[in-house]
Scaffold this motif. Structure first.
Motif, PDB file in Angstrom:
ATOM      1  N   ALA A 106      51.080  68.654  15.457  1.00  0.00           N
ATOM      2  CA  ALA A 106      51.819  67.390  15.550  1.00  0.00           C
ATOM      3  C   ALA A 106      52.541  67.088  14.240  1.00  0.00           C
ATOM      4  O   ALA A 106      53.666  66.554  14.252  1.00  0.00           O
ATOM      5  CB  ALA A 106      50.860  66.250  15.900  1.00  0.00           C
ATOM      6  N   THR A 107      51.923  67.419  13.115  1.00  0.00           N
ATOM      7  CA  THR A 107      52.563  67.205  11.817  1.00  0.00           C
ATOM      8  C   THR A 107      53.792  68.087  11.666  1.00  0.00           C
ATOM      9  O   THR A 107      54.851  67.634  11.195  1.00  0.00           O
ATOM     10  CB  THR A 107      51.570  67.500  10.674  1.00  0.00           C
ATOM     11  N   LEU A 108      53.683  69.344  12.081  1.00  0.00           N
ATOM     12  CA  LEU A 108      54.834  70.255  12.022  1.00  0.00           C
ATOM     13  C   LEU A 108      55.940  69.793  12.972  1.00  0.00           C
ATOM     14  O   LEU A 108      57.131  69.918  12.656  1.00  0.00           O
ATOM     15  CB  LEU A 108      54.388  71.680  12.359  1.00  0.00           C
ATOM     16  N   ASP A 109      55.561  69.264  14.123  1.00  0.00           N
ATOM     17  CA  ASP A 109      56.555  68.720  15.059  1.00  0.00           C
ATOM     18  C   ASP A 109      57.293  67.536  14.428  1.00  0.00           C
ATOM     19  O   ASP A 109      58.511  67.396  14.579  1.00  0.00           O
ATOM     20  CB  ASP A 109      55.882  68.282  16.365  1.00  0.00           C
ATOM     21  N   LEU A 110      56.539  66.678  13.718  1.00  0.00           N
ATOM     22  CA  LEU A 110      57.157  65.546  13.022  1.00  0.00           C
ATOM     23  C   LEU A 110      58.157  66.034  11.979  1.00  0.00           C
ATOM     24  O   LEU A 110      59.254  65.478  11.839  1.00  0.00           O
ATOM     25  CB  LEU A 110      56.077  64.686  12.368  1.00  0.00           C
ATOM     26  N   MET A 111      57.793  67.081  11.257  1.00  0.00           N
ATOM     27  CA  MET A 111      58.686  67.625  10.237  1.00  0.00           C
ATOM     28  C   MET A 111      59.965  68.178  10.864  1.00  0.00           C
ATOM     29  O   MET A 111      61.058  67.995  10.312  1.00  0.00           O
ATOM     30  CB  MET A 111      57.964  68.715   9.446  1.00  0.00           C
ATOM     31  N   ARG A 112      59.829  68.839  12.003  1.00  0.00           N
ATOM     32  CA  ARG A 112      61.029  69.360  12.682  1.00  0.00           C
ATOM     33  C   ARG A 112      61.918  68.225  13.180  1.00  0.00           C
ATOM     34  O   ARG A 112      63.145  68.291  13.071  1.00  0.00           O
ATOM     35  CB  ARG A 112      60.606  70.266  13.847  1.00  0.00           C
ATOM     36  N   GLN A 113      61.305  67.187  13.729  1.00  0.00           N
ATOM     37  CA  GLN A 113      62.087  66.065  14.256  1.00  0.00           C
ATOM     38  C   GLN A 113      62.866  65.350  13.164  1.00  0.00           C
ATOM     39  O   GLN A 113      63.996  64.902  13.382  1.00  0.00           O
ATOM     40  CB  GLN A 113      61.159  65.075  14.966  1.00  0.00           C
ATOM     41  N   LYS A 114      62.299  65.269  11.970  1.00  0.00           N
ATOM     42  CA  LYS A 114      62.936  64.532  10.877  1.00  0.00           C
ATOM     43  C   LYS A 114      63.609  65.463   9.859  1.00  0.00           C
ATOM     44  O   LYS A 114      64.026  65.008   8.792  1.00  0.00           O
ATOM     45  CB  LYS A 114      61.887  63.651  10.167  1.00  0.00           C
ATOM     46  N   ASN A 115      63.689  66.750  10.222  1.00  0.00           N
ATOM     47  CA  ASN A 115      64.325  67.739   9.339  1.00  0.00           C
ATOM     48  C   ASN A 115      63.681  67.738   7.950  1.00  0.00           C
ATOM     49  O   ASN A 115      64.366  67.714   6.919  1.00  0.00           O
ATOM     50  CB  ASN A 115      65.832  67.476   9.213  1.00  0.00           C
ATOM     51  N   LEU A 116      62.361  67.767   7.919  1.00  0.00           N
ATOM     52  CA  LEU A 116      61.637  67.755   6.660  1.00  0.00           C
ATOM     53  C   LEU A 116      61.313  69.174   6.208  1.00  0.00           C
ATOM     54  O   LEU A 116      61.011  70.051   7.023  1.00  0.00           O
ATOM     55  CB  LEU A 116      60.337  66.952   6.802  1.00  0.00           C
ATOM     56  N   THR A 117      61.389  69.395   4.904  1.00  0.00           N
ATOM     57  CA  THR A 117      61.077  70.686   4.309  1.00  0.00           C
ATOM     58  C   THR A 117      60.116  70.479   3.136  1.00  0.00           C
ATOM     59  O   THR A 117      59.727  69.347   2.828  1.00  0.00           O
ATOM     60  CB  THR A 117      62.361  71.374   3.808  1.00  0.00           C
ATOM     61  N   ALA A 118      59.784  71.588   2.473  1.00  0.00           N
ATOM     62  CA  ALA A 118      58.902  71.491   1.311  1.00  0.00           C
ATOM     63  C   ALA A 118      59.554  70.716   0.179  1.00  0.00           C
ATOM     64  O   ALA A 118      58.865  70.139  -0.669  1.00  0.00           O
ATOM     65  CB  ALA A 118      58.525  72.900   0.834  1.00  0.00           C
ATOM     66  N   GLU A 119      60.893  70.674   0.163  1.00  0.00           N
ATOM     67  CA  GLU A 119      61.609  69.996  -0.916  1.00  0.00           C
ATOM     68  C   GLU A 119      61.643  68.483  -0.752  1.00  0.00           C
ATOM     69  O   GLU A 119      61.665  67.748  -1.740  1.00  0.00           O
ATOM     70  CB  GLU A 119      63.057  70.530  -1.020  1.00  0.00           C
ATOM     71  N   ASN A 120      61.662  67.995   0.495  1.00  0.00           N
ATOM     72  CA  ASN A 120      61.787  66.547   0.692  1.00  0.00           C
ATOM     73  C   ASN A 120      60.557  65.928   1.359  1.00  0.00           C
ATOM     74  O   ASN A 120      60.635  64.854   1.938  1.00  0.00           O
ATOM     75  CB  ASN A 120      63.042  66.222   1.514  1.00  0.00           C
ATOM     76  N   THR A 121      59.408  66.617   1.256  1.00  0.00           N
ATOM     77  CA  THR A 121      58.169  66.118   1.864  1.00  0.00           C
ATOM     78  C   THR A 121      57.042  66.144   0.842  1.00  0.00           C
ATOM     79  O   THR A 121      56.887  67.122   0.110  1.00  0.00           O
ATOM     80  CB  THR A 121      57.757  66.966   3.080  1.00  0.00           C
ATOM     81  N   VAL A 122      56.281  65.061   0.800  1.00  0.00           N
ATOM     82  CA  VAL A 122      55.104  64.962  -0.065  1.00  0.00           C
ATOM     83  C   VAL A 122      53.887  64.757   0.828  1.00  0.00           C
ATOM     84  O   VAL A 122      53.871  63.849   1.665  1.00  0.00           O
ATOM     85  CB  VAL A 122      55.234  63.789  -1.063  1.00  0.00           C
ATOM     86  N   PHE A 123      52.885  65.603   0.646  1.00  0.00           N
ATOM     87  CA  PHE A 123      51.692  65.521   1.484  1.00  0.00           C
ATOM     88  C   PHE A 123      50.542  64.865   0.726  1.00  0.00           C
ATOM     89  O   PHE A 123      50.323  65.128  -0.463  1.00  0.00           O
ATOM     90  CB  PHE A 123      51.255  66.917   1.938  1.00  0.00           C
ATOM     91  N   LEU A 124      49.828  64.000   1.423  1.00  0.00           N
ATOM     92  CA  LEU A 124      48.548  63.462   0.975  1.00  0.00           C
ATOM     93  C   LEU A 124      47.537  63.892   2.030  1.00  0.00           C
ATOM     94  O   LEU A 124      47.707  63.554   3.211  1.00  0.00           O
ATOM     95  CB  LEU A 124      48.580  61.940   0.846  1.00  0.00           C
ATOM     96  N   THR A 125      46.538  64.664   1.648  1.00  0.00           N
ATOM     97  CA  THR A 125      45.631  65.246   2.631  1.00  0.00           C
ATOM     98  C   THR A 125      44.227  64.688   2.494  1.00  0.00           C
ATOM     99  O   THR A 125      43.709  64.520   1.389  1.00  0.00           O
ATOM    100  CB  THR A 125      45.574  66.779   2.497  1.00  0.00           C
ATOM    101  N   VAL A 126      43.631  64.396   3.634  1.00  0.00           N
ATOM    102  CA  VAL A 126      42.222  64.022   3.716  1.00  0.00           C
ATOM    103  C   VAL A 126      41.553  65.079   4.587  1.00  0.00           C
ATOM    104  O   VAL A 126      41.875  65.203   5.769  1.00  0.00           O
ATOM    105  CB  VAL A 126      42.035  62.622   4.336  1.00  0.00           C
ATOM    106  N   GLY A 127      40.670  65.870   3.990  1.00  0.00           N
ATOM    107  CA  GLY A 127      40.057  66.972   4.720  1.00  0.00           C
ATOM    108  C   GLY A 127      40.540  68.318   4.201  1.00  0.00           C
ATOM    109  O   GLY A 127      41.720  68.489   3.890  1.00  0.00           O
ATOM    110  N   ARG A 128      39.634  69.291   4.125  1.00  0.00           N
ATOM    111  CA  ARG A 128      39.963  70.578   3.525  1.00  0.00           C
ATOM    112  C   ARG A 128      40.868  71.432   4.411  1.00  0.00           C
ATOM    113  O   ARG A 128      41.683  72.218   3.900  1.00  0.00           O
ATOM    114  CB  ARG A 128      38.673  71.350   3.218  1.00  0.00           C
ATOM    115  N   THR A 129      40.767  71.293   5.723  1.00  0.00           N
ATOM    116  CA  THR A 129      41.561  72.147   6.611  1.00  0.00           C
ATOM    117  C   THR A 129      43.056  71.906   6.412  1.00  0.00           C
ATOM    118  O   THR A 129      43.839  72.850   6.261  1.00  0.00           O
ATOM    119  CB  THR A 129      41.179  71.894   8.080  1.00  0.00           C
ATOM    120  N   GLY A 130      43.465  70.642   6.418  1.00  0.00           N
ATOM    121  CA  GLY A 130      44.875  70.330   6.203  1.00  0.00           C
ATOM    122  C   GLY A 130      45.322  70.707   4.804  1.00  0.00           C
ATOM    123  O   GLY A 130      46.441  71.207   4.604  1.00  0.00           O
TER     124      GLY A 130
END
Length: 304
Positions: A106-130
């Protein structure tokens, strides 16, 4: 015992041991699920009350006077989006079925919908898997939190909320989304990706047509002491904490449910395998006995 029979017997014993483990893990996950459901239900009452207070401030236009750079009031003012933040809540461990993969998808789908890449996305993660998933793919993980307890306490989310709000106010990203698994019932969950910052007045004021008609009538004016600004500075952090803590509680509830269901399926599969192997073992044993009887009978005939 023939080699083939011994091999089948070892597989039966091994599968039975695995079944004992999965059955025990199912019981533990079910107990954790029952425990956290009580916390989730009672906490929702508090979260709804905080939202109601903030919605009243929005409807009374008490926040309109606060500028885009004025403390917590800045959380209500949208700005041009150059970078997007995503707070992803996953588990620290496996054996939870499709729980983690659904959130990541679902997160990757969100990135595709909003044209997000590693350059314009900042991740905050809770949990080791993500954390591990997005780090391995070269994403910008600006904040990480692992080791969330099975029944998270309110104090656990304070650092997460502070990190999310301060990074938004400092301009590290211009909007923030939450991605987590929402618990529906014991057999199903759904992944939610929703905008957290800036806070939307539309999301706060979720009214029925009758309530909207009532709001159109002249209402009471609010007198807030010591000041609107100080009151907002107190309420908005509580609202932010209620959203994130509520999401983590919801996600943990879904995680325990997924773990319980996965272990239940594993236990059922082990039962099926044991049944198949037991039938195979009985047939092989019967064939071995038949062969022995035939050999004995043939030997007796030869002696005669």
């Amino acid at each position: 015992m023939p080699a083939s029979l011994a091999a089948v017997k070892r597989r039966i014993d091994s599968t039975k041991s695995t079944r004992q483990i999965t059955a025990a893990m199912q019981m533990v996950s079910t107990a954790k699920l029952n425990q956290i459901q009580h916390h989730t239900t009672t906490y929702q009452v508090y979260a709804d009350k905080v939202k109601s207070i903030l919605a009243s401030l929005v409807k009374s236009h008490a926040i309109d006077s606060m500028g885009a750079n004025n403390g917590m009031g800045s959380l209500f003012h949208p700005r041009d989006v150059k970078k997007t933040g995503i707070l992803v809540i996953t588990s620290d461990r496996g054996l939870v079925g499709s729980y983690n993969s659904s959130i990541i998808k679902a997160t990757l789908d969100l990135m595709r919908q909003k044209n997000l890449t590693a350059e314009n996305t900042v991740f905050l993660t809770v949990g080791r898997t993500g954390l591990d998933f997005f780090k391995k793919r070269g994403m910008n993980v600006a904040y990480e939190y692992t080791g969330v307890s099975d029944v998270p306490t309110y104090t656990e989310v304070r650092d997460i909320v502070q990190a999310a709000v301060s990074r938004y106010q400092n301009g590290e990203f211009d909007e923030l989304y939450l991605a987590f698994s929402h618990y529906v019932n014991r057999i199903s969950s759904e992944v939610i990706t929703e905008k957290f910052l800036p806070i939307s007045a539309t999301d706060l004021i979720d009214e029925t047509p009758a309530e909207q008609a009532a709001d159109a009538l002249p209402g009471a004016e609010y007198e807030i002491e010591p000041s609107v600004e100080e009151f907002v500075e107190m309420v908005v952090p509580q609202y932010a904490q209620s959203l994130i803590y509520g999401s983590i509680l919801d996600a943990k509830t879904s995680e325990h449910s997924s773990s319980s269901n996965a272990m239940s399926s594993a236990t059922d599969n082990a039962d099926d395998i044991i049944g198949t192997l037991q039938l195979q073992y009985n047939r092989a044993r019967q064939a071995a006995i038949t062969t022995e009887i035939t050999e004995i009978t043939g030997g007796m005939t030869a002696q005669e």
